[in-house]
Design a protein around this motif. Sequence first.
Motif, PDB file in Angstrom:
ATOM      1  N   LEU A 170      60.929  25.388  31.233  1.00  0.00           N
ATOM      2  CA  LEU A 170      59.876  26.180  31.878  1.00  0.00           C
ATOM      3  C   LEU A 170      59.306  27.236  30.935  1.00  0.00           C
ATOM      4  N   TYR A 171      60.104  27.667  29.970  1.00  0.00           N
ATOM      5  CA  TYR A 171      59.630  28.658  29.004  1.00  0.00           C
ATOM      6  C   TYR A 171      58.963  28.007  27.794  1.00  0.00           C
ATOM      7  N   SER A 172      58.870  26.674  27.755  1.00  0.00           N
ATOM      8  CA  SER A 172      58.299  26.001  26.582  1.00  0.00           C
ATOM      9  C   SER A 172      56.851  26.403  26.296  1.00  0.00           C
ATOM     10  N   PRO A 173      56.027  26.763  27.303  1.00  0.00           N
ATOM     11  CA  PRO A 173      54.654  27.180  26.968  1.00  0.00           C
ATOM     12  C   PRO A 173      54.573  28.574  26.346  1.00  0.00           C
ATOM     13  N   ARG A 174      55.657  29.333  26.378  1.00  0.00           N
ATOM     14  CA  ARG A 174      55.627  30.703  25.865  1.00  0.00           C
ATOM     15  C   ARG A 174      55.385  30.693  24.352  1.00  0.00           C
TER      16      ARG A 174
END
Length: 659
Positions: A467-471
């Motif tokens: 879920l944090y991959s787009p950060r």
Amino acid sequence: GIIALGLNWKYAAAPVEAASARLPAWQKWSFAIPVILFTLLYLSNSIAPEHSPDGQAYHLANVYRFFRQHGFERITTNMYASISQGAEMLYLFAFSLGRHAAAATFHCCFLFALPLLMFAYGRRIGNPAAGACAGLFFFFSPVAGVDGASAYNDIALAACGFAVFYLLEIWRENRRIALAAPVGLIAGFCFAIKYTGFVAGLYVLAILAWEYLRAPRERRRETAITAALAAGLMLAMAAPWLIRNWIWLHNPVSPFFNRIFPNPYTHISFEDSYRHDMRTYGQSSLKPLFWMLTVSGQLGGQLGPIFLLSPLALFGLRSRAGRRILLAGLFFLLPYPANLGARFLLPVLPFAALGIALAFEFSSALRTGLVLIAAFLAWPAELSRYSSPDGDWRLTGMPWQAAAGLVSQDSFLAQNSPEWVAARTLDQFVPAGKRVWSSSAIAEAYSTTDVLVNYYSAEGQLIQDILYSPRGVHPPTLEMRYSFPARTLTHLRLVQKGAGDPNEMWSIAEMRFFHAGNEIPQEKSWRYSASSFPWDIGLAFDRNPATRWRSWEAIHPGMTINVDFGHPVEIDGVDLQCSHDEPDVDVVIDGIDAKAEKLGLPEPADLRRLATATVKARGIDYLMIGGDGWLEKETHGDPARWGLRRIADRGGNWVFEIE
């Protein structure tokens, strides 16, 4: 239980002569009013709906789960389900009759029993006043009160630990081999209550070894038999939890020692950060530790200002009983540096209290006055005057209306437990059988929804990483390109040689192989492995920029990734797609003198929808996100961009369905 009490009444040894000593009447009346008031305080809180942080999050959550399943269930996604749960097995009986409050009240029974044990010990050594005062020092400790009135297990451990000490003292007087049974059973049960209870067994073995060495030759045999019987019974009480974890989780002491017992359920990095957090509690300095523990309550409650006098317990060294008390206290203090929370000192507190009481044995009036002062300072109204704003785990009053049922459980919990509100929200809006990933713990003791909490397991952390991959720092925007003269290989090994920040990990989003400028397509015959967390290595070959393989432990020289092609393959290049947040990673190809280049990669297309789609493909249909972090701001601000549909909003927690 009735049979055990009956056998005790019929066959118990007669009390020693000193045990006939009694408290003076004036002391009894001095203690009566505060004892009655605090008994009512503790009972009303234990009978009221259970809303303690850990009690509703996992102590009773696992009990409720076993109750619904009518037996044990293999749970690999909750670290708290793998710790020993001896006290919770007792709570299960109470829960079956009176649900959550019954379990908390059962724990409260230990809070009432321990001061009586201490008083009995004081009578046995001919000093009933010291036993009574010490017992009340403990009874009036604010953290003992709130812990004992909740479905925790620290007071149970403290009571059982002191019982082990007391029984050993009786054995040292009469050398009855039969005492090996209660000593071994209770010491083993200390470990079954909580891992830190292993020190009870350590204390038993140390004392019996000492007594064996100093005993006359003709008395050594009975000491050896006692030690052997006690050790066997301790093992019998502890072994079921170790065996269960070994079979289900491949780690007998899960969730710890994962370097020794590697497994796919708990990350080494989590264990390292968890240990660090428990050793520091986020404090920049531990110089005021003693004050925080006893007065301000910044470490999870107050022991009570009276325990500022603990150093005076050293005066107890002048008597044999005092020396034995202090020695036992030191043993039970051994696990404390691993967790600085105030409640982790509760097993030590009875010995500190006895030490203080013995230090003031020169004046009964002064000792009685200290007890009354301790009671006054521990009363909720006074406690709030000097407690730190951060020290918020304490009893605040007598919730008699809730305890008596005049206020409904739902109304009480809605006002006092945000975690319960979150749990009820999930039960209301998430269909049965669907899984939810949550960014924080909820009151699973009141919920039937299958919740995967972000930090409870390796799976929960992996979902969070996706879920944090787009950060900004996470997408694969760095390419490590290795080129070399073409050669035929059946296998290839990458070796990581760097070392650096203990929080830095090695990760690879994608690994690709080339020949003559063309990528070599993957084949079913290829096999991958890694020295660190090999269970996720397939993520480096899945062509999904929202996922990545991570070492899940700090980088260190010698980490490897192996690729077995299954047959000869001609290769002249290897590309690794990585993120920019690993500056100290230094990777080489084992046995090949390759030219290495660092190249920038363009930002991948918006990964938000891909991230949630990947999560959904892993069996997660709903997300509960709250707090004040990047993910909360992103998803709450524009859920449609993530492919999410908001279905509920309660207390700052939003529930989303992944479309």
